[in-house]
Design a protein around this motif. Structure first.
Motif, PDB file in Angstrom:
ATOM      1  N   ILE A 103      -9.940 -21.459 -36.810  1.00  0.00           N
ATOM      2  CA  ILE A 103      -8.611 -20.876 -37.000  1.00  0.00           C
ATOM      3  C   ILE A 103      -8.403 -19.813 -35.928  1.00  0.00           C
ATOM      4  CG2 ILE A 103      -7.100 -19.678 -38.643  1.00  0.00           C
ATOM      5  CD1 ILE A 103      -9.061 -20.672 -40.864  1.00  0.00           C
ATOM      6  N   VAL A 104      -7.267 -19.822 -35.290  1.00  0.00           N
ATOM      7  CA  VAL A 104      -7.011 -18.829 -34.247  1.00  0.00           C
ATOM      8  C   VAL A 104      -5.820 -17.965 -34.638  1.00  0.00           C
ATOM      9  CG1 VAL A 104      -8.046 -20.139 -32.372  1.00  0.00           C
ATOM     10  CG2 VAL A 104      -5.666 -20.504 -32.911  1.00  0.00           C
ATOM     11  N   ALA A 105      -6.037 -16.660 -34.545  1.00  0.00           N
ATOM     12  CA  ALA A 105      -4.980 -15.698 -34.854  1.00  0.00           C
ATOM     13  C   ALA A 105      -4.228 -15.385 -33.564  1.00  0.00           C
ATOM     14  CB  ALA A 105      -5.578 -14.429 -35.448  1.00  0.00           C
ATOM     15  N   ILE A 106      -2.993 -15.869 -33.464  1.00  0.00           N
ATOM     16  CA  ILE A 106      -2.217 -15.672 -32.235  1.00  0.00           C
ATOM     17  C   ILE A 106      -1.831 -14.209 -32.098  1.00  0.00           C
ATOM     18  CG2 ILE A 106      -0.082 -16.265 -31.054  1.00  0.00           C
ATOM     19  CD1 ILE A 106      -0.154 -18.963 -32.244  1.00  0.00           C
ATOM     20  N   GLU A 107      -2.043 -13.689 -30.914  1.00  0.00           N
ATOM     21  CA  GLU A 107      -1.691 -12.296 -30.648  1.00  0.00           C
ATOM     22  C   GLU A 107      -0.175 -12.131 -30.630  1.00  0.00           C
ATOM     23  OE1 GLU A 107      -2.531 -10.436 -26.676  1.00  0.00           O
ATOM     24  OE2 GLU A 107      -4.012  -9.367 -27.878  1.00  0.00           O
ATOM     25  N   ALA A 108       0.303 -11.077 -31.253  1.00  0.00           N
ATOM     26  CA  ALA A 108       1.741 -10.811 -31.266  1.00  0.00           C
ATOM     27  C   ALA A 108       2.247 -10.603 -29.854  1.00  0.00           C
ATOM     28  CB  ALA A 108       2.043  -9.592 -32.133  1.00  0.00           C
ATOM     29  N   ALA A 109       3.337 -11.275 -29.527  1.00  0.00           N
ATOM     30  CA  ALA A 109       3.902 -11.186 -28.170  1.00  0.00           C
ATOM     31  C   ALA A 109       5.329 -11.697 -28.230  1.00  0.00           C
ATOM     32  CB  ALA A 109       3.066 -12.013 -27.186  1.00  0.00           C
ATOM     33  N   GLN A 114       1.758 -30.205 -34.084  1.00  0.00           N
ATOM     34  CA  GLN A 114       0.548 -30.939 -34.435  1.00  0.00           C
ATOM     35  C   GLN A 114      -0.477 -30.128 -35.221  1.00  0.00           C
ATOM     36  OE1 GLN A 114       1.507 -29.821 -31.472  1.00  0.00           O
ATOM     37  NE2 GLN A 114      -0.110 -29.882 -29.927  1.00  0.00           N
ATOM     38  N   VAL A 115      -0.290 -28.801 -35.339  1.00  0.00           N
ATOM     39  CA  VAL A 115      -1.275 -27.953 -36.015  1.00  0.00           C
ATOM     40  C   VAL A 115      -0.590 -27.166 -37.126  1.00  0.00           C
ATOM     41  CG1 VAL A 115      -2.962 -26.108 -35.711  1.00  0.00           C
ATOM     42  CG2 VAL A 115      -2.589 -27.741 -33.873  1.00  0.00           C
ATOM     43  N   PRO A 116      -1.151 -27.141 -38.326  1.00  0.00           N
ATOM     44  CA  PRO A 116      -0.553 -26.343 -39.399  1.00  0.00           C
ATOM     45  C   PRO A 116      -0.752 -24.852 -39.158  1.00  0.00           C
ATOM     46  CG  PRO A 116      -2.602 -27.337 -40.146  1.00  0.00           C
ATOM     47  CD  PRO A 116      -2.314 -27.910 -38.795  1.00  0.00           C
ATOM     48  N   PHE A 117       0.019 -24.045 -39.900  1.00  0.00           N
ATOM     49  CA  PHE A 117       0.001 -22.602 -39.723  1.00  0.00           C
ATOM     50  C   PHE A 117      -0.647 -21.916 -40.924  1.00  0.00           C
ATOM     51  CE2 PHE A 117       4.179 -22.946 -37.115  1.00  0.00           C
ATOM     52  CZ  PHE A 117       3.455 -23.371 -36.017  1.00  0.00           C
ATOM     53  N   ALA A 118      -1.118 -20.707 -40.681  1.00  0.00           N
ATOM     54  CA  ALA A 118      -1.578 -19.813 -41.736  1.00  0.00           C
ATOM     55  C   ALA A 118      -0.886 -18.473 -41.559  1.00  0.00           C
ATOM     56  CB  ALA A 118      -3.101 -19.649 -41.677  1.00  0.00           C
ATOM     57  N   LEU A 119      -0.767 -17.731 -42.645  1.00  0.00           N
ATOM     58  CA  LEU A 119      -0.166 -16.393 -42.619  1.00  0.00           C
ATOM     59  C   LEU A 119      -1.021 -15.450 -43.436  1.00  0.00           C
ATOM     60  CD1 LEU A 119       3.614 -17.160 -43.345  1.00  0.00           C
ATOM     61  CD2 LEU A 119       2.628 -16.547 -41.124  1.00  0.00           C
ATOM     62  N   LEU A 120      -0.898 -14.146 -43.144  1.00  0.00           N
ATOM     63  CA  LEU A 120      -1.485 -13.135 -44.015  1.00  0.00           C
ATOM     64  C   LEU A 120      -0.502 -12.808 -45.122  1.00  0.00           C
ATOM     65  CD1 LEU A 120      -3.194 -10.657 -41.508  1.00  0.00           C
ATOM     66  CD2 LEU A 120      -4.274 -12.400 -42.942  1.00  0.00           C
ATOM     67  N   ASP A 121      -1.035 -12.558 -46.299  1.00  0.00           N
ATOM     68  CA  ASP A 121      -0.188 -12.275 -47.455  1.00  0.00           C
ATOM     69  C   ASP A 121       0.649 -11.026 -47.181  1.00  0.00           C
ATOM     70  OD1 ASP A 121       0.898 -12.617 -49.916  1.00  0.00           O
ATOM     71  OD2 ASP A 121      -0.785 -11.770 -51.015  1.00  0.00           O
ATOM     72  N   ASP A 122       1.897 -11.096 -47.620  1.00  0.00           N
ATOM     73  CA  ASP A 122       2.841 -10.026 -47.321  1.00  0.00           C
ATOM     74  C   ASP A 122       3.852  -9.993 -48.456  1.00  0.00           C
ATOM     75  OD1 ASP A 122       5.192  -8.661 -46.333  1.00  0.00           O
ATOM     76  OD2 ASP A 122       4.349  -8.815 -44.323  1.00  0.00           O
ATOM     77  N   ALA A 123       4.250  -8.818 -48.826  1.00  0.00           N
ATOM     78  CA  ALA A 123       5.228  -8.689 -49.909  1.00  0.00           C
ATOM     79  C   ALA A 123       6.552  -9.338 -49.558  1.00  0.00           C
ATOM     80  CB  ALA A 123       5.441  -7.209 -50.240  1.00  0.00           C
ATOM     81  N   ALA A 136      -6.594 -27.202 -27.397  1.00  0.00           N
ATOM     82  CA  ALA A 136      -8.029 -26.931 -27.373  1.00  0.00           C
ATOM     83  C   ALA A 136      -8.726 -27.391 -28.642  1.00  0.00           C
ATOM     84  CB  ALA A 136      -8.269 -25.441 -27.160  1.00  0.00           C
ATOM     85  N   GLY A 137      -7.952 -27.788 -29.656  1.00  0.00           N
ATOM     86  CA  GLY A 137      -8.544 -28.325 -30.874  1.00  0.00           C
ATOM     87  C   GLY A 137      -8.492 -27.416 -32.075  1.00  0.00           C
ATOM     88  N   ALA A 138      -7.753 -26.289 -31.989  1.00  0.00           N
ATOM     89  CA  ALA A 138      -7.654 -25.384 -33.134  1.00  0.00           C
ATOM     90  C   ALA A 138      -7.160 -26.139 -34.364  1.00  0.00           C
ATOM     91  CB  ALA A 138      -6.711 -24.232 -32.805  1.00  0.00           C
ATOM     92  N   ASP A 139      -7.738 -25.808 -35.525  1.00  0.00           N
ATOM     93  CA  ASP A 139      -7.356 -26.484 -36.763  1.00  0.00           C
ATOM     94  C   ASP A 139      -6.137 -25.847 -37.422  1.00  0.00           C
ATOM     95  OD1 ASP A 139      -9.543 -28.470 -36.962  1.00  0.00           O
ATOM     96  OD2 ASP A 139     -10.785 -26.687 -37.049  1.00  0.00           O
ATOM     97  N   LEU A 140      -6.010 -24.538 -37.320  1.00  0.00           N
ATOM     98  CA  LEU A 140      -4.842 -23.816 -37.828  1.00  0.00           C
ATOM     99  C   LEU A 140      -4.523 -22.677 -36.885  1.00  0.00           C
ATOM    100  CD1 LEU A 140      -6.638 -24.401 -40.780  1.00  0.00           C
ATOM    101  CD2 LEU A 140      -4.421 -23.652 -41.620  1.00  0.00           C
ATOM    102  N   LEU A 141      -3.244 -22.302 -36.838  1.00  0.00           N
ATOM    103  CA  LEU A 141      -2.811 -21.130 -36.099  1.00  0.00           C
ATOM    104  C   LEU A 141      -2.405 -20.061 -37.112  1.00  0.00           C
ATOM    105  CD1 LEU A 141      -0.583 -22.722 -33.295  1.00  0.00           C
ATOM    106  CD2 LEU A 141      -3.028 -22.201 -33.230  1.00  0.00           C
ATOM    107  N   LEU A 142      -3.068 -18.916 -37.057  1.00  0.00           N
ATOM    108  CA  LEU A 142      -2.740 -17.778 -37.913  1.00  0.00           C
ATOM    109  C   LEU A 142      -1.683 -16.946 -37.197  1.00  0.00           C
ATOM    110  CD1 LEU A 142      -3.253 -16.054 -40.421  1.00  0.00           C
ATOM    111  CD2 LEU A 142      -5.179 -14.997 -39.227  1.00  0.00           C
ATOM    112  N   LEU A 143      -0.473 -16.939 -37.747  1.00  0.00           N
ATOM    113  CA  LEU A 143       0.663 -16.302 -37.065  1.00  0.00           C
ATOM    114  C   LEU A 143       0.709 -14.816 -37.376  1.00  0.00           C
ATOM    115  CD1 LEU A 143       3.425 -19.004 -37.658  1.00  0.00           C
ATOM    116  CD2 LEU A 143       1.734 -18.849 -35.806  1.00  0.00           C
ATOM    117  N   PRO A 144       1.231 -14.015 -36.445  1.00  0.00           N
ATOM    118  CA  PRO A 144       1.229 -12.561 -36.631  1.00  0.00           C
ATOM    119  C   PRO A 144       2.397 -12.043 -37.455  1.00  0.00           C
ATOM    120  CG  PRO A 144       2.065 -13.092 -34.454  1.00  0.00           C
ATOM    121  CD  PRO A 144       1.653 -14.396 -35.077  1.00  0.00           C
ATOM    122  N   ALA A 145       3.373 -12.874 -37.746  1.00  0.00           N
ATOM    123  CA  ALA A 145       4.562 -12.394 -38.463  1.00  0.00           C
ATOM    124  C   ALA A 145       5.019 -13.463 -39.454  1.00  0.00           C
ATOM    125  CB  ALA A 145       5.687 -12.058 -37.486  1.00  0.00           C
ATOM    126  N   SER A 146       5.836 -13.048 -40.402  1.00  0.00           N
ATOM    127  CA  SER A 146       6.273 -13.971 -41.445  1.00  0.00           C
ATOM    128  C   SER A 146       7.778 -14.221 -41.408  1.00  0.00           C
ATOM    129  CB  SER A 146       5.881 -13.422 -42.822  1.00  0.00           C
ATOM    130  OG  SER A 146       6.433 -12.123 -43.025  1.00  0.00           O
TER     131      SER A 146
END
Length: 628
Positions: free
Chosen positions: A527-533, A572-581, A548-558
């Motif tokens: 899983i790769v956490a994309i840098e905010a930009a 082609q790749v699903p996303f992940a997020l950090l829990d946020d209110a 490069a073969g990443a299985d999920l992209l962890l996005l910096p914003a919701s």
């Protein structure tokens, strides 16, 4: 089996191979599934022999709906435009009552951002097989053989022996791989003794085709209509050449009575009364089954389409799921031929496609069947109200259409095939990474279902880390230190049954390190956490990391709008997020491509005399066995 016995089995197999015709890949059956598999194999440069029991391609109507997911597949093979040229693009479909009342009108334009084909194509499957035949006949790598019924198949350690009656060869073909697409009565499946489990519906279905245009009888009639009624439920759909009507047959009627021209005419007159008889082109009667093969692969024999699963036709998922089987089978075979583990390729195909048949196709087809013929008045009223609400809500409509047109099903299948085929070894138990990957095929995975351990907080001692993962039923994901090399950490984490690692602050420049981790892992998710930009930079980074073969992209914003734009750019790749209110509702996230929500990383372990820093140092210094 003893080494001695194994030796003689190999000698016997090689001797048999020298006495028969060798064919790298054999496809049994020239229906839409077998022909699509053959075309896909040929497009990848493989030699293939296709066997058909009949003297020519079948001409009966049978399946006639091509969903957007299948049009995408056929477009990749270069035949979608030819199919659309002879088919009918249906922009939506309707649910109606038996009195003609419109319950819900589902406009497929809601899928415009999800697919280049926001419509169904109505076209008899026999037209697709003839289109593909022209391409296969022009390909020197393909051999088409008609009048070649398969009598039986034997599975060996390195392929399959195919027996045809009267060939004068014993066996007729020696195949490295075989795709069985020979229908519900599959000779291949039966010869291998694979159980075909399920039920036969008590109802029989009558299908009649007529050139009468029902659009003159109903205002705003869609090209595809599902009629909800406890007794007179059915389907009314248009093809380029005629209208097809599906009726349930009454229990007391014999097959002969139900098919009698006068009775067929009576049923049609029950829809709309005409002054003259209906022009009926064809009528047929068939029983409907919901059945699954116990296994979808034995050795290097893969079952596909009706040979592997059959279901009721309500929703048009049977043939379409078979086309998806063909796509997955070819990807498995291609992977093995390129040097991958053949057993892993076959087992991945079998698991992924059997799950799709059971959880996507049969579950939804059964739901359609039950709702259309619901006997309870209150339940019927609730279904009608629910369908009207779905049609009126853009978000719910999009979600419903993604499921009903099998866009979700194909997307999940392709991801799971890719995950399964990139693994390099098989564990005796199901590794955590594989369990996590499998769980992503269902509803949105929430923060209470996965444990996320932050950088520097994972125990450095491998025994302690293993104690952490074995002490919790939920998969554990570990974030790497910003200075750690992902490829170096993979082996240690997998020894401890960690389900996934997170590469922090990832950009396009991180892609080589991600590729190294993917190459080193067995089953762990990368899983790769994309840098905010700025958004263009995030898109560029996402594309490079996905490549490069990443299985999920962890996005910096919701932000939902940004997530959807990223989804269109990196589909082609699903996303992940950090829990946020402020997270949008789960259904909105799922439609935007988010499959995993992680809680903020938390400290996992700290011994009485150890700090997170010393733990990290201990882990870095430890060898594969966890000893310094």
């Amino acid at each position: 089996m003893s080494k001695c016995c194994s030796y003689y089995v190999k000698i016997w197999w090689r001797t048999r191979r020298m006495t028969t015709q060798h064919s790298g890949i054999v496809v049994v059956g020239m229906g839409p599934v077998g022909m699509t598999a053959a075309l896909s194999l040929a497009r990848r440069g493989h030699e293939v022999t296709v066997l058909e029991a009949g003297e020519d391609l079948a001409t009966e109507s049978r399946a006639s709906t091509f969903h957007p997911s299948s049009l995408e597949l056929l477009d990749e093979l270069g035949v979608a435009e030819e199919l659309m040229a002879v088919g009918l693009a249906a922009p939506g479909f309707q649910y109606r009552g038996s009195d003609g009342e419109v319950i819900a009108n589902l406009d497929m334009k809601a899928l415009a951002d999800d697919t280049k084909f926001p419509f169904r194509v109505q076209c008899e499957q026999s037209k697709l097989t003839r289109i593909i035949r022209r391409h296969l006949e022009a390909d020197p790598k393909v051999t088409l053989r008609f009048g070649a019924p398969v009598e039986r198949v034997e599975v060996g350690t390195a392929g399959a022996l195919v027996y045809l009656p009267g060939d004068g060869l014993e066996p007729s073909y020696d195949a490295d791989w075989l795709i069985a697409a020979d229908g519900a009565n599959s000779a291949v499946r039966r010869s291998l003794g694979i159980a075909f489990e399920g039920v036969t519906y008590p109802e029989r279905f009558l299908v009649a085709s007529t050139t009468h245009d029902f659009r003159t009888d109903f205002d705003g009639l869609a090209d595809i209509n599902y009629v909800y009624d406890p007794e007179h439920w059915g389907v009314l759909l248009r093809t380029p050449d005629h209208w097809r009507v599906l009726f349930p047959v009454l229990d007391h009627e014999t097959d002969e009575q139900a098919l009698h021209p006068q009775r067929v005419e009576q049923r049609l007159q029950g829809i709309v009364t005409l002054d003259q008889p209906y022009p009926v082109l064809h009528s047929s009667l068939y029983r409907v089954h919901q059945r699954l093969a116990r296994v979808f692969a034995v050795g290097r024999v893969l079952l596909a389409g009706d040979a592997a699963h059959i279901n009721n036709p309500l929703g048009g998922m049977g043939m379409n799921s078979g086309l998806h089987d063909a796509e997955a089978a070819v990807s498995a075979i291609d992977h093995a031929i390129a040097g991958g583990d053949p057993d892993r390729a076959a087992s991945t195909y079998a698991k992924v496609r059997r799950d799709a048949a059971a959880l996507d196709v049969q579950r939804n087809a059964q739901k359609n069947y039950e709702e259309m013929r619901e006997q309870d008045a209150e339940a019927r009223r609730g279904t009608r109200e629910e369908m009207a609400k779905i049609a009126a809500d853009p978000v719910r409509l999009r979600g419903h259409l993604r499921r009903s047109t099998m866009l979700d099903s194909r997307q999940v299948s392709r991801r799971r095939m890719r995950r399964g085929l990139t693994s390099t070894a098989v564990s005796s138990s199901v590794p955590a990474g594989m369990r996590l990957s499998d769980s992503l095929r269902g509803p949105l995975l929430g923060p209470d279902q996965v444990r996320y351990v932050g950088a520097g907080d994972a125990p450095g001692d491998l025994a302690a880390l293993h104690a952490l993962t074995s002490g919790t039923p939920t998969p554990v994901i570990v974030e790497l230190d910003a200075h750690a090399e992902p490829g170096d950490e993979v082996g240690r984490l997998e020894l401890c049954d960690v389900a996934g690692l997170v590469v922090p602050h990832a950009t396009a420049r991180t892609a080589p390190a991600v590729a190294a981790a993917v190459a080193a892992r067995r089953d762990l998710l990368v899983i790769v956490a994309i840098e905010a930009a700025a958004e263009p930079e995030m898109i560029a980074g996402g594309r490079a990391l996905a490549a490069a073969g990443a299985d999920l992209l962890l996005l910096p914003a919701s932000d939902l709008g940004q997530i959807e734009r990223l989804r269109r750019a990196v589909p082609q790749v699903p996303f992940a997020l950090l829990d946020d209110a402020d997270l949008p509702p789960a259904e909105h996230l799922r439609l935007a491509g988010v499959e995993l929500v992680l809680a903020a990383p938390r400290k996992a372990y700290q011994g009485p005399d150890e700090s997170p820093t010393t733990n990290r140092k201990a882990m870095t210094a430890a060898g594969p066995g966890g000893h310094q």
